[in-house]
Design an enzyme around this catalytic site. Structure first.
Site, mmCIF file in Angstrom:
data_model
loop_
_atom_site.group_PDB
_atom_site.id
_atom_site.type_symbol
_atom_site.label_atom_id
_atom_site.label_comp_id
_atom_site.label_asym_id
_atom_site.label_seq_id
_atom_site.Cartn_x
_atom_site.Cartn_y
_atom_site.Cartn_z
ATOM 1 N N ASP A 41 0.827 -1.198 0.000
ATOM 2 C CA ASP A 41 0.000 0.000 0.000
ATOM 3 C C ASP A 41 0.867 1.256 0.000
ATOM 4 O O ASP A 41 1.927 1.287 0.628
ATOM 5 C CB ASP A 41 -0.862 -0.010 1.264
ATOM 6 N N ASP A 42 0.401 2.305 -0.668
ATOM 7 C CA ASP A 42 1.063 3.618 -0.638
ATOM 8 C C ASP A 42 2.545 3.513 -0.967
ATOM 9 O O ASP A 42 3.389 4.134 -0.306
ATOM 10 C CB ASP A 42 0.885 4.267 0.740
ATOM 11 N N CYS A 84 -6.956 2.312 -2.826
ATOM 12 C CA CYS A 84 -6.743 0.885 -2.609
ATOM 13 C C CYS A 84 -7.969 0.003 -2.727
ATOM 14 O O CYS A 84 -7.911 -1.056 -3.358
ATOM 15 C CB CYS A 84 -6.054 0.653 -1.271
#
Length: 208
Positions: A41-42, A84
């Site tokens: 994520d990110d 996401c």
């Protein structure tokens, strides 16, 4: 990873990043490969050294870079979602956001629409989902799951698991741990103790 494994990375086009790795561990060409899917994520492509971005020296990623060098690096692949939950929904359903109906962080995918897990099971795979899920509904199509509630916490994380109580009331907690370590430890434990090694595995390993 076994020496004959291949890693494949998708270069994202937004602040939300998808790193996709297929770990191929077939004993011979006739066997079905084990599949390890890792999602971070990110994690912008600029922060992955293999892409040579401006942050590569500030935040070295030697292990990811090695996997990219030994496998395949995608330099012209695109992510259709900037956040996401819709990205996860697209992967799980095999459908674009406008088709699966997950457009924002409130996205949800019911068990009967978790097509990826269902198709892998139909193909004889033992399936598992560990880490960030963020699709509200129970990941019931997987044989095993341990998922963070919502976005989850970085420290002292809790995970929703299958148990005696109905979803989402079965929780386990990892006091004193960072979520990345807790996800990794659970994946390693499943591979050692939970995986039915009479079957190939399909394991989705999602970091927060």
């Amino acid at each position: 990873m076994p020496p004959n494994s291949k890693a494949m990375f998708l270069k994202p086009t937004s602040s939300y990043s998808l790193v996709l790795m297929f770990a191929v561990a077939a004993a011979n060409a006739a066997d079905r490969p084990n599949v390890l899917f890792i999602m971070s994520d990110d994690h912008t492509s600029q922060a992955i050294g293999a892409y040579g971005g401006r942050l590569a020296k500030l935040n070295p990623t030697p292990t990811i870079d090695r996997l990219a060098k030994e496998g395949v690096l995608f330099e012209n692949a695109f992510c259709s979602n900037a956040i996401c939950a819709p990205s996860r929904a697209t992967i799980i359903t095999g459908q674009y956001a406008h088709t699966c109906g997950s457009h924002d962080l409130g996205g949800r995918i019911e068990a009967h629409r978790q097509h990826l897990a269902k198709e892998m099971k139909r193909s004889g795979y033992h399936t598992a989902m560990i880490g960030k899920w963020h699709l509200k509904m129970e990941p019931a199509a997987f044989d095993f799951y341990s998922v963070l509630p919502g976005q989850g916490k970085y420290h002292d994380p809790e995970f929703r698991v299958r148990g005696d109580n109905p979803w989402p009331k079965n929780l386990i907690k990892f006091d004193g741990m960072h979520s990345s370590d807790a996800v990794t430890d659970q994946t390693l434990k499943w591979l050692k103790e939970g995986w039915d090694d009479e079957k190939p595995f399909f394991l989705m390993h999602h970091y927060k």
